[in-house]
Design a protein around this motif. Structure first.
Motif, PDB file in Angstrom:
ATOM      1  N   LEU A  87      48.815  48.774  32.692  1.00 59.76           N
ATOM      2  CA  LEU A  87      49.269  48.247  33.980  1.00 59.76           C
ATOM      3  C   LEU A  87      48.128  47.575  34.740  1.00 59.76           C
ATOM      4  O   LEU A  87      48.313  46.512  35.360  1.00 59.76           O
ATOM      5  N   ALA A  88      46.948  48.170  34.689  1.00 59.65           N
ATOM      6  CA  ALA A  88      45.804  47.592  35.390  1.00 59.65           C
ATOM      7  C   ALA A  88      45.392  46.260  34.774  1.00 59.65           C
ATOM      8  O   ALA A  88      45.115  45.280  35.486  1.00 59.65           O
ATOM      9  N   GLU A  89      45.333  46.201  33.465  1.00 55.07           N
ATOM     10  CA  GLU A  89      44.945  44.948  32.802  1.00 55.07           C
ATOM     11  C   GLU A  89      45.999  43.860  33.013  1.00 55.07           C
ATOM     12  O   GLU A  89      45.662  42.678  33.088  1.00 55.07           O
ATOM     13  N   ALA A  90      47.262  44.250  33.110  1.00 57.94           N
ATOM     14  CA  ALA A  90      48.301  43.255  33.363  1.00 57.94           C
ATOM     15  C   ALA A  90      48.154  42.652  34.750  1.00 57.94           C
ATOM     16  O   ALA A  90      48.536  41.496  34.979  1.00 57.94           O
ATOM     17  N   ARG A  91      47.562  43.393  35.696  1.00 56.45           N
ATOM     18  CA  ARG A  91      47.320  42.884  37.048  1.00 56.45           C
ATOM     19  C   ARG A  91      45.975  42.187  37.194  1.00 56.45           C
ATOM     20  O   ARG A  91      45.596  41.789  38.301  1.00 56.45           O
ATOM     21  N   GLY A  92      45.254  42.037  36.100  1.00 56.57           N
ATOM     22  CA  GLY A  92      43.949  41.394  36.175  1.00 56.57           C
ATOM     23  C   GLY A  92      42.818  42.341  36.521  1.00 56.57           C
ATOM     24  O   GLY A  92      41.726  41.891  36.891  1.00 56.57           O
ATOM     25  N   GLY A  93      43.064  43.654  36.411  1.00 56.83           N
ATOM     26  CA  GLY A  93      42.038  44.628  36.727  1.00 56.83           C
ATOM     27  C   GLY A  93      41.241  45.025  35.495  1.00 56.83           C
ATOM     28  O   GLY A  93      41.353  44.451  34.418  1.00 56.83           O
ATOM     29  N   PRO A 124      51.582  46.468  44.631  1.00 58.25           N
ATOM     30  CA  PRO A 124      52.473  46.457  43.462  1.00 58.25           C
ATOM     31  C   PRO A 124      51.988  47.364  42.340  1.00 58.25           C
ATOM     32  O   PRO A 124      52.796  47.993  41.649  1.00 58.25           O
ATOM     33  N   PHE A 125      50.666  47.465  42.163  1.00 57.91           N
ATOM     34  CA  PHE A 125      50.142  48.339  41.102  1.00 57.91           C
ATOM     35  C   PHE A 125      50.441  49.803  41.419  1.00 57.91           C
ATOM     36  O   PHE A 125      50.825  50.574  40.517  1.00 57.91           O
TER      37      PHE A 125
END
Length: 319
Positions: A87-93, A124-125
């Protein structure tokens, strides 16, 4: 008297004419006269409050560092940690730290993550993170560092201009002494500029990416809900009593071997003391002086006379 007043009046009139000419020359730069009720035209890039659009944008842009901590109960913490990372990588984190503990007979499984999420995508995250399991607690903290960032930016701009000026002076130097002095000062300014730039970049990274710590646990270690009625309070008290009795039994089991060892050592010491006391009581007294023996410390006895020393039947009567 009148002759003195004439030159003074002429000088005052000349000064008034000069002031009028200056005011007329500067009137070209002033705003034109307006009719009553007419608004002054705004300068391009200036807002109604009298400031420029750039100043308004700078005031609207705040630098805020956001940190948070989230505890979630899941069935499998290791699998939940991988889903949180996705989830974090999908948000650019990105992931700054990750710790996973598989379940064993001695301890239940758990996982801990430190995630960096873009500040614009934080809400959203968090909403997606809540879907991993049951949220136990959430803690968020925001710190405004706008003033600190502006100070760093101002110092960096000043040092950059100073460094550029020193480089220009270095190219124009004609003596070795000037070259050495300018290079030394340029090195000092450049080192300070690099340090401030690193501080600014680290601060900007903290502002742009929020730091979220995620703890994933199972039902075995999840915090129990607080009792809200009589029966739940009674159950909580009974469980606390059982827990205390269990802890007390463990403490007694741990201390019992030490108590037995101390008892054995104390018994040995007591036996040694009793034996020493009994042997001291049964010791014979010291021998005293024998009868008829002369005491070496007593004064010498003078010898008896010959008559006194003779037997009675051998004594001769004296006249």
């Amino acid at each position: 008297m009148r002759r003195r007043l004439v030159p003074a009046a002429a000088a005052a009139a000349l000064l008034a004419l000069l002031l009028a000419g200056c005011s007329a020359g500067s009137s070209g730069s002033e705003a034109p006269m307006m009719e009553p009720g007419q608004q002054a035209p705004q300068v391009e890039g200036e807002d109604a409050a009298g400031g420029t659009a750039a100043d308004g944008a700078k005031l609207a842009e705040r630098s805020v560092i956001t940190t948070g901590w989230v505890s979630i109960t899941v069935d499998d913490p290791v699998d939940g940690a991988q889903r949180a990372v996705d989830l974090a990588e999908a948000r650019g984190g990105r992931v700054d730290s990750r710790s996973e503990t598989p379940g064993t007979d001695a301890q239940p499984p758990s996982a801990s993550l430190t995630l960096r999420i873009p500040s614009d995508d934080l809400d959203p995250f968090l909403a997606e993170l809540r879907e991993l399991g049951t949220v136990n607690s959430v803690s968020m903290n925001a710190s405004d560092v706008t003033q600190q960032r502006n100070d760093l930016e101002g110092r960096i701009d000043a040092l950059t201009a100073s460094t550029d000026r020193l480089q220009q002076l270095l190219s124009e130097a004609t003596t070795i002494a000037d070259l050495i002095a300018i290079e030394s000062e340029l090195t000092t300014r450049q080192a300070e500029l690099d340090s401030l730039t690193q501080q600014r970049d680290a601060l900007v990274d903290q502002v742009d990416y929020s730091t979220i710590t995620v703890d994933l646990v199972t039902e075995a270690v999840a915090p129990d809900p607080q009792p809200d009625d009589f029966w739940s309070g009674l159950a909580a008290g009974w469980n606390a009593l059982i827990g205390f009795a269990t802890w007390l039994g463990i403490a007694v089991g741990v201390l019992l071997p030490w108590a037995l060892a101390a008892l054995v050592v104390g018994a040995i010491v007591l036996v040694i003391v009793l034996v020493a006391t009994r042997s001291r009581r049964q010791k014979p007294p010291a021998p005293g002086p024998t009868p008829g023996a002369s005491d070496p410390a007593a004064p010498p006895v003078p010898p008896a006379s010959d008559a006194a020393s003779q037997p009675p039947h051998e004594r001769t009567p004296q006249a």
